[in-house]
Design an enzyme around this catalytic site. Structure first.
Site, PDB file in Angstrom:
ATOM      1  N   LYS A 133       0.838  -1.207   0.000  1.00  0.00           N
ATOM      2  CA  LYS A 133       0.000   0.000   0.000  1.00  0.00           C
ATOM      3  C   LYS A 133       0.870   1.254   0.000  1.00  0.00           C
ATOM      4  O   LYS A 133       0.676   2.161  -0.824  1.00  0.00           O
ATOM      5  CB  LYS A 133      -0.915  -0.009   1.215  1.00  0.00           C
ATOM      6  CG  LYS A 133      -1.750   1.257   1.366  1.00  0.00           C
ATOM      7  CD  LYS A 133      -2.579   1.218   2.648  1.00  0.00           C
ATOM      8  CE  LYS A 133      -3.319   2.534   2.850  1.00  0.00           C
ATOM      9  NZ  LYS A 133      -4.131   2.546   4.081  1.00  0.00           N
TER      10      LYS A 133
ATOM     11  N   THR B 256      -6.056 -15.000  17.431  1.00  0.00           N
ATOM     12  CA  THR B 256      -5.564 -15.414  16.115  1.00  0.00           C
ATOM     13  C   THR B 256      -4.544 -16.538  16.216  1.00  0.00           C
ATOM     14  O   THR B 256      -4.576 -17.500  15.458  1.00  0.00           O
ATOM     15  CB  THR B 256      -4.919 -14.214  15.385  1.00  0.00           C
ATOM     16  OG1 THR B 256      -5.893 -13.182  15.263  1.00  0.00           O
ATOM     17  CG2 THR B 256      -4.434 -14.617  14.000  1.00  0.00           C
ATOM     18  N   THR B 257      -3.629 -16.411  17.178  1.00  0.00           N
ATOM     19  CA  THR B 257      -2.493 -17.325  17.237  1.00  0.00           C
ATOM     20  C   THR B 257      -2.583 -18.359  18.355  1.00  0.00           C
ATOM     21  O   THR B 257      -1.884 -19.363  18.312  1.00  0.00           O
ATOM     22  CB  THR B 257      -1.199 -16.531  17.468  1.00  0.00           C
ATOM     23  OG1 THR B 257      -1.307 -15.841  18.738  1.00  0.00           O
ATOM     24  CG2 THR B 257      -0.978 -15.500  16.366  1.00  0.00           C
ATOM     25  N   GLY B 258      -3.439 -18.097  19.356  1.00  0.00           N
ATOM     26  CA  GLY B 258      -3.499 -19.000  20.497  1.00  0.00           C
ATOM     27  C   GLY B 258      -2.373 -18.796  21.487  1.00  0.00           C
ATOM     28  O   GLY B 258      -2.270 -19.499  22.496  1.00  0.00           O
TER      29      GLY B 258
ATOM     30  N   PRO C 200      -0.237 -17.469  24.572  1.00  0.00           N
ATOM     31  CA  PRO C 200      -0.612 -16.907  25.873  1.00  0.00           C
ATOM     32  C   PRO C 200      -0.289 -15.419  25.919  1.00  0.00           C
ATOM     33  O   PRO C 200       0.792 -14.994  25.510  1.00  0.00           O
ATOM     34  CB  PRO C 200       0.240 -17.697  26.873  1.00  0.00           C
ATOM     35  CG  PRO C 200       1.311 -18.348  26.082  1.00  0.00           C
ATOM     36  CD  PRO C 200       0.810 -18.493  24.690  1.00  0.00           C
TER      37      PRO C 200
ATOM     38  N   ASP D  38     -14.538  -8.865  36.681  1.00  0.00           N
ATOM     39  CA  ASP D  38     -14.729 -10.076  37.485  1.00  0.00           C
ATOM     40  C   ASP D  38     -13.472 -10.936  37.573  1.00  0.00           C
ATOM     41  O   ASP D  38     -13.348 -11.759  38.491  1.00  0.00           O
ATOM     42  CB  ASP D  38     -15.881 -10.909  36.916  1.00  0.00           C
ATOM     43  CG  ASP D  38     -15.671 -11.248  35.444  1.00  0.00           C
ATOM     44  OD1 ASP D  38     -15.474 -10.304  34.637  1.00  0.00           O
ATOM     45  OD2 ASP D  38     -15.688 -12.445  35.076  1.00  0.00           O
TER      46      ASP D  38
END
Length: 309
Positions: free
Chosen positions: A28, A186-188, A190, A219
């Site tokens: 771009k 997106t990636t899991g 942590p 919470d």
């Protein structure tokens, strides 16, 4: 390579999702990207081939030899599907709706500190994530923006590398991660977790023009006997309440204010008046520091778990 060198190398990584957003933005800004309107051009495939050849030269330097013909087939199937949709000139469409008196909600993606211009560069995304992105992204003039609703968690998280002064690399950090289910969508990966950083949050409120705040995941703090809030950064004995010009935040330590935790389940609370006094004190302190009020508190994942303050 010794352990220290490996750690230094890891800290230098931007923490990208590796999904191709960065290269797309490079196209771009290089002014040769393919745009949605180009799908309707008769010479679209020629445009694609030209851009493909440019990238081929780049990836050849990395000795990339994978066969991408299957991916190309899927790409052109997707292109044909897109051409079946109602492709419009979005700027005119959205401004027409405004003239008709319609109300529009624009939702941002990613946090303010990941903004390409105002975030913790270079550990940022490739676009503008702040409220000004509504104007450049949708083609809306600034005067059309009314309320700017800032969304913040009751604590801090970060995915990937980059400075994080309040990060908790201990049992409390893991507790926040486990209770809050803090793993990248997106990636899991942590997420890194820590106490709320009011210096960064105040900066985000300022550059976005935040008029009200929604605090989510309150919470998650229910089971903590003590909470801490970052009110400044300290370096060599000097305290700073602004994001430094040089983003060497790894060299700063957080100045923390301690609060007693409410240590009570608030997930069923429906009315702000019913919140524990210690929770109210936590919120009141944040309001006072920021000069912008927390108007809504999310106390659970369900739609009806939103307390109007």
């Amino acid at each position: 390579m010794d352990k220290a060198s490996e750690q230094a190398k890891g800290k230098g990584k931007i923490g990208s999702t590796l999904k191709g957003i960065g290269p797309a933005y490079m196209d771009k800004t290089g002014r040769n990207a393919l745009r949605v309107g180009d799908l309707l051009r008769e010479d679209f495939k020629e445009m694609y081939e030209q851009l493909k050849q440019k990238h081929q030269v780049i990836i050849n330097t990395y000795h990339f030899t994978d066969d991408i013909s299957a991916d190309e087939k899927e790409f052109f199937k997707a292109v044909e599907f897109l051409k079946e949709l109602n492709i419009i000139n979005g700027e005119y469409f959205i401004n027409k709706l405004l003239k008709e008196g319609k109300r529009i909600l624009a939702e941002g993606a990613q946090g303010s500190m990941l903004d390409i211009d105002f975030g913790t560069f270079p550990f940022v995304t490739s676009s503008n994530t702040i409220s000004a992105g509504v104007c450049s992204g949708l083609g809306l003039a600034p005067q059309h923006i009314k309320d700017v609703i800032g969304i913040t968690k009751a604590y801090c998280t970060r995915v990937g590398s980059g400075p994080f002064p309040t990060e908790l690399e201990n049992a409390d950090g893991q507790k926040l991660r486990d209770i809050g289910k803090e793993y990248g969508a997106t990636t899991g990966r942590p997420r890194r977790c820590g106490w709320i950083d009011l210096v960064a949050l105040n900066f985000a409120c300022m550059i976005n023009g935040v008029t009200k705040i929604v605090m989510t995941k309150a919470d998650v703090l229910d089971e903590f006997e003590e909470l801490q809030v970052c009110t400044a950064y300290s370096k060599e004995g000097q305290e700073l309440t602004e994001i430094p010009l040089r983003l060497d935040l790894d060299h700063y330590v957080p100045v923390l204010e301690k609060f007693e935790g409410w240590n009570t389940d608030i997930s069923q609370v429906k009315d702000a008046a019913a919140l524990p006094e210690k929770a109210k004190s936590y919120i009141d302190f944040i309001n006072s520091y920021l000069g912008v009020n927390v108007d809504f508190i999310s106390n659970g994942p369900e739609r009806d778990q939103l307390i109007v303050v």
